[in-house]
Structure formats: C-alpha cells, structure tokens
Design a protein around this motif. Sequence first.
Motif, PDB file in Angstrom:
ATOM      1  N   GLU B  19      19.484  35.641 -10.707  1.00  0.00           N
ATOM      2  CA  GLU B  19      20.103  36.825 -11.366  1.00  0.00           C
ATOM      3  C   GLU B  19      19.577  38.023 -10.469  1.00  0.00           C
ATOM      4  O   GLU B  19      18.507  38.008 -10.286  1.00  0.00           O
ATOM      5  CB  GLU B  19      19.517  37.136 -12.863  1.00  0.00           C
ATOM      6  N   ASP B  21      19.366  41.876 -10.401  1.00  0.00           N
ATOM      7  CA  ASP B  21      19.395  43.047 -11.309  1.00  0.00           C
ATOM      8  C   ASP B  21      18.572  44.251 -10.689  1.00  0.00           C
ATOM      9  O   ASP B  21      17.950  44.233  -9.694  1.00  0.00           O
ATOM     10  CB  ASP B  21      19.088  42.460 -12.671  1.00  0.00           C
ATOM     11  N   ASN B  23      15.805  45.250 -11.370  1.00  0.00           N
ATOM     12  CA  ASN B  23      14.326  45.012 -11.145  1.00  0.00           C
ATOM     13  C   ASN B  23      14.035  44.351  -9.803  1.00  0.00           C
ATOM     14  O   ASN B  23      12.831  44.289  -9.170  1.00  0.00           O
ATOM     15  CB  ASN B  23      13.896  44.156 -12.290  1.00  0.00           C
ATOM     16  N   THR B  51      23.881  33.620 -10.942  1.00  0.00           N
ATOM     17  CA  THR B  51      24.413  33.764 -12.426  1.00  0.00           C
ATOM     18  C   THR B  51      24.954  34.875 -12.912  1.00  0.00           C
ATOM     19  O   THR B  51      25.431  35.050 -13.829  1.00  0.00           O
ATOM     20  CB  THR B  51      23.417  32.850 -13.126  1.00  0.00           C
ATOM     21  N   TYR B  52      24.167  36.059 -12.193  1.00  0.00           N
ATOM     22  CA  TYR B  52      24.534  37.342 -12.752  1.00  0.00           C
ATOM     23  C   TYR B  52      24.068  38.519 -11.773  1.00  0.00           C
ATOM     24  O   TYR B  52      23.430  38.246 -10.772  1.00  0.00           O
ATOM     25  CB  TYR B  52      23.296  37.679 -13.974  1.00  0.00           C
ATOM     26  N   ILE B  53      24.909  39.589 -11.624  1.00  0.00           N
ATOM     27  CA  ILE B  53      24.679  40.716 -10.872  1.00  0.00           C
ATOM     28  C   ILE B  53      25.051  42.137 -11.586  1.00  0.00           C
ATOM     29  O   ILE B  53      26.077  42.136 -12.424  1.00  0.00           O
ATOM     30  CB  ILE B  53      25.561  40.546  -9.628  1.00  0.00           C
ATOM     31  N   ASP B  54      23.974  43.040 -11.506  1.00  0.00           N
ATOM     32  CA  ASP B  54      24.480  44.222 -12.004  1.00  0.00           C
ATOM     33  C   ASP B  54      24.700  45.443 -11.227  1.00  0.00           C
ATOM     34  O   ASP B  54      24.668  45.244  -9.940  1.00  0.00           O
ATOM     35  CB  ASP B  54      23.364  44.714 -13.009  1.00  0.00           C
TER      36      ASP B  54
END
Lengths: 142, 132
Positions: B19, B21, B23, B51-54
């Motif tokens: 992921e 993010d 952080n 699986t995730y990107i912000d």
Amino acid sequence: MTAALPPGIDRHITVRADTAQLAAVRRFVEEVAVEVALDVEKMFDLKLAVSEACANAVEHAGGEAMSLEVCARVHAQRLTFTITDTGLFHPPPPRWDRITNRGLGLPLMVALMDEVVFARAPGGGTMVSLSVALNRDIAASA
Amino acid sequence: MEITITALKGVPLLEIRGEIDHNNCGALETALGEVLDHGTTVVLLDLSRVTYIDSGGICVLLAGLRRIRDHGWLGVMGPNHNVRRILEIVGLVADPGFQVFADRSEAEAALPETASVETIPPANVTPEGDRT
C-alpha cells in the motif's frame, strides 16, 4: 439479491493522530465494509476517503499529541464514516495546488463519496463525514 | 510497501508492492528521485502488486512526472482496477507524459530499442566492480 443490512451498525476506533495509524484506520473501514457487504470498489473508495480525511487531521495536528475518532454508522440506507479530531476547528483544505500538489485529498473525497460534510465538532475540533449510499443495487434494479 | 529497483531493457523499473500512503510515500519519493537524478528519459513503475494508493502516492507520481515530462515520460504497468481509477480521477492518465500499460510485455513493447543506450541504470543496481 442484496443481503439485508445488519441492524444498527455502529462502530468506532480511536487512534493517535499519526500517519502511521492510517493503515489501522483502513483495516477498520475494511471490516465495516465487509460487514455491510459493500462491493470491492466502494470499499476501496471509502478506505481512500477516510484515510485522506485522517491524513488532513494529522497535518493540522502539527505534531501535537492528538487523537482521531473514526465512527461508522449505517442509517437511512447510507454508510457514513465520521472522523473527529480533538484539535481546533480547521476549514476544509485549500483547493488543489497544481504546483505543490497540496490539497489533492479533498477533491478525491468529493469524487469518490456520495456526500462529504465538514463541521465543527462539539468539543471544538473538526468533524468530517463521508457517506456512500447502500441501496444503489436496489435502486438500479427497480 | 516494498520497493525494488531493477531495469527493463535498460530502463529503470521500480517494482512496488503493498500500500502506498501518506506514511510511506516518502520512501517512494526518495527512490524515484534517485532514479530521476540520473537524467533518465523513461522511468517505469510496476504497480501490479500495489493494492492501494492515496494522494500522498499520487503527489509523488505527479512530482516525478513534472521532472521528466520535458525530456521523457513516466510509465506505470499493471495497476489494478481501483488504482487505475484513482490515476484517472486525478488526471494522470490523460497527461501526455504519463503512460499506463496493462502489463510488463505491453510496457516493454513501448520502449525504444535504443533505451538502454540513452539511460543509465540507477545507482543501487549498478553492478559492483568494473564490468566494462
């Protein structure tokens, strides 16, 4: 075909205002989303929107010890996550600055959610509510 | 998030997994920055295991694109449906300096045959010792 919603979903988690906690917040969103049988795409959108709201709150905490409360509630065919911080009220972040890339979180929240509300929390902090409609399948097949 | 820097036809390739993010995007910023410091004309990012990107991760991509746009392009390969949607929403997909490939072979086909001559491998994958 859509499973009945669990009655009275009402969950919350409290974390330190620290970006290191964002992953834990996303796991919380996942748990709730699974419980209400949300589809994978909407689950992703909620994780992102809630995480962005928390990241904004962390930024406004400015390194001060502060906590964030994330509440999940199902009401009126909507799943709503409310992020409340214990700091001072701060307005929604500025518009996206294409030079510094700052403020991209809010446009994403607005693009992905059915409703985004900023409000002053009773204790003086900031409250952001992010909602998605749960009855989209029912509405589409009606 | 884990980042492995490798190369595809001589073009720097950042393989990212997990992921991305607010952080951990600093690590991606550092890795991408080091690759761009070499003046490469093309940089590829393998997002197939992301699986995730912000917006933190998006900002890193936008900053990288800004650095390379005038003389080259930034390509991503294998983003999943949700990651790709975010890339579209923020306007990255429509940017002429940003390329999205379904998979590695599609990306490889888009690379110029001379890429390996034009680009320099990133520092941390440069073979130790003198192999020339």
